[in-house]
Design an enzyme around this catalytic site. Structure first.
Site, PDB file in Angstrom:
ATOM      1  N   HIS A 362       0.915  -1.247   0.117  1.00 26.56           N
ATOM      2  CA  HIS A 362       0.012   0.118  -0.066  1.00 26.56           C
ATOM      3  C   HIS A 362       0.835   1.208   0.051  1.00 26.56           C
ATOM      4  CE1 HIS A 362       0.582  -0.130   4.525  1.00 26.56           C
ATOM      5  NE2 HIS A 362       0.562   1.240   4.332  1.00 26.56           N
ATOM      6  N   ASP A 417      -0.492  -7.727   1.439  1.00 30.78           N
ATOM      7  CA  ASP A 417       0.290  -5.930   1.820  1.00 30.78           C
ATOM      8  C   ASP A 417       1.798  -6.265   1.715  1.00 30.78           C
ATOM      9  OD1 ASP A 417       0.501  -3.616   1.610  1.00 30.78           O
ATOM     10  OD2 ASP A 417      -0.257  -3.258   3.770  1.00 30.78           O
ATOM     11  N   SER A 516       4.520   2.453   8.390  1.00 28.47           N
ATOM     12  CA  SER A 516       4.177   1.421   7.369  1.00 28.47           C
ATOM     13  C   SER A 516       5.384   1.076   6.484  1.00 28.47           C
ATOM     14  CB  SER A 516       3.073   2.135   6.258  1.00 28.47           C
ATOM     15  OG  SER A 516       1.776   2.214   6.929  1.00 28.47           O
TER      16      SER A 516
END
Length: 567
Positions: A362, A417, A516
């Site tokens: 992502h 992901d 992230s």
């Protein structure tokens, strides 16, 4: 390297996919059982031959009626024709509660709970420009998650624009040559017809409807689609994998005042490839047409053929005591990478060898990264030093050649992901730039650490941060997810390939988006005790202190990682 040259790599190297798929639980377009024509003059199928084909039903007062077919393309979305969700009486779209689907069925008159599933429709997404026979495509967003098994599987979505002359297979429960509904699923093979031949066959019909989002297929000998086949897919097979390339839209109507199909004319299909951007927007699936990408053909690159994909000298970590969240020492996590564009930082990542950085999928959706920065500790600080004035060399920047996103990545649901960044040049290892270890042995893939260390650049600090994390049972993590705000938007529970952990000590700071792609790791036995990455930070359930975080499980994805890098 200019932005225009950066591309999202489409993984089409068949040998690599075959190697990776051996360890993959669910792979699109590959039937798990059965052998492997509609369905007029077609052939009967066997249960499990077409596990992505579904039956779409309408509720009418106290009755239910079979209406159309459809195709599973993900764990929550079914692709069908827009006219299949319209009320024939008034021309308005049906309410979602009047539509449901059944999958894993072979005979419409039988519903075996051992193989079949029933799913209600939560939302109907009809293409905005739909008008009768134009842009005839819709997505059904199911209220519940599909349970994939040998009778229920997703089809792959076709990305190839040129399919004229290719033979596809259509399946359905439409009218047979005897004008009777086929209770048992049938199939028919038919070619995709060039537009001019299609137009000449019926200028009145196709002259008004033929456009770039439509194609014709079939024969004029009686093998065609018919009433009841609408919404089903035309599937093209490539390398033992089936791709949904068209959606049954309409056919010619026979003379005599009936609404039955004219079986000696071509059938019209919505061209799926023309609607990829819309499908991506609704589903979050990582579908990128080949016209927009360059294949990252790693195996043919002589520069990467000599790379040690799992370096022996990796994960060298001088463990220091961690109590709560605190700043990391310079040189403590030399594998940390900043994934960035020329304008801004995007995410964290980890250097795993001379040529590849591991991160979250992502992070690189939009915009694509231009570069990675290695050897960084405090962002924006000219020189990074410890208390004893032990200073690191300057940071190094490496350009990104291309990225490899896991083909099952869903931005909407944040499943799978995980992604790899391939650099344009080999990284030179230095004191402050070293690779992390991955769990590439069977022992490490089975190993479940008692705790973890996560490191990254959190929202309120430019300095590298570290935190002790404790693993959480999946059931407890799911309770946290289901009671959070994100459960009402796009996330629903844990899936295979995800792990969950929470801070072991009360957090001194809240952390969310900026960590992230950061690594979750712990010591493991690999050429001695080394720091091994077991997770890639995917999302935090809530941006509050002590909130659990969900990570992509690196052990689960090791076959894919190896297959994407190996020459």
């Amino acid at each position: 390297m200019s932005r225009l040259k950066l591309v999202l790599c489409l993984i089409v190297v068949i040998l690599r996919i075959a190697r990776w798929s051996k360890a993959t639980a669910v792979e699109c377009g590959v039937p798990q059982i059965g052998g492997n024509e509609l369905i007029v003059h077609g052939q009967e199928t066997a249960p499990g031959d077409w596990p992505w084909h579904v039956a779409l039903y309408h509720r009418k007062a106290r009755s239910i009626d079979y209406a159309c077919g459809g195709t599973i393309i993900s764990e929550q979305f079914v692709l069908t024709a827009a006219h299949c969700v319209m009320n024939k009486a008034n021309g308005f779209q049906l309410s979602p509660n009047r539509v449901f689907v059944r999958m894993g069925i072979h005979d419409l008159e039988q519903f075996d709970p051992k193989s079949a599933q029933h799913h209600e429709v939560g939302k109907i997404h009809k293409f905005a420009n739909y008008s009768r026979l134009i842009d005839d495509i819709a997505l059904l967003e199911l209220s519940t998650i599909i349970r994939f098994n040998e009778y229920v599987q997703p089809a792959c979505v076709n990305l190839e624009p040129n399919i004229t002359g290719v033979y596809g297979t259509v399946v359905g429960w439409g009218l047979t040559e005897d004008d009777e509904t086929a209770p048992v699923l049938k199939r028919a093979e038919m070619p995709v017809i060039d537009p001019l031949t299609c137009l000449k066959s019926d200028r009145v019909l196709f002259g008004q409807t033929l456009h770039e989002g439509l194609f014709c297929a079939g024969y004029t000998n009686g093998t065609s689609v018919c009433n009841g086949d609408s919404g089903g897919g035309l599937f093209i097979r490539r390398a033992n994998t089936w791709f949904v390339s068209g959606i049954v839209s309409f056919s010619q109507i026979r003379a005599g005042g009936t609404n039955y199909c004219y079986t000696k004319g071509y059938g019209a299909f919505t061209r799926v490839e023309r609607y990829l951007a819309w499908i991506r927007e609704i589903t979050g699936m990582a579908l990128v047409p080949e016209s927009e990408v360059r294949v990252c053909d790693i195996g043919s690159d002589s520069d990467t053929s000599e790379i040690n994909f799992f370096p022996r000298h990796c994960g060298v970590y001088l463990t220091s005591r961690v109590v709560g969240g605190q700043n990391a020492r310079v040189f403590e996590f030399p594998w940390m990478a900043l994934v960035a564009t020329e304008e801004r930082m995007l995410c964290a990542g980890t250097l795993i060898n001379q040529r590849y950085v591991l991160t979250a999928a992502h992070c690189i959706r939009n915009p694509l990264p231009d570069k990675v920065i290695l050897g960084e500790h405090t962002i924006g600080q000219g020189k990074d030093c410890n208390e004893n004035n032990d200073c690191a060399l300057p940071v190094r920047e490496y350009s990104v050649a291309c990225v490899i996103v896991h083909p099952g990545f869903s931005f909407r649901r944040l499943h799978n992901d995980i992604a790899l960044l391939r650099l344009t040049a080999n990284v030179t290892f230095e004191d402050h730039i070293q690779p992390i270890c991955l769990p590439h042995t069977e022992e490490l893939r089975r190993y479940q650490p008692p705790r973890y260390i996560v490191s990254g650049w959190v929202d309120d600090s430019n300095a590298l941060w570290k935190e002790i994390m404790s693993p959480i049972e999946p059931s407890i993590c799911e309770q946290n997810i289901n009671s959070s705000r994100i459960a009402r938007t796009r996330i629903s529970g844990l899936v295979n390939g995800q792990i969950c952990a929470e801070p072991r000590y009360p957090k001194l700071t809240d952390s969310c988006s900026s960590d992230s792609g950061a690594p979750l790791g712990w010591g493991g036995e690999l050429h001695g005790t080394r720091f091994v990455q077991f997770g890639v930070t995917s999302f935090t359930i809530s941006c509050v202190q002590s909130s659990p975080t969900v990570y992509s499980n690196v052990s689960h994805y090791m076959p894919w990682i190896y297959a994407m890098m190996a020459p």
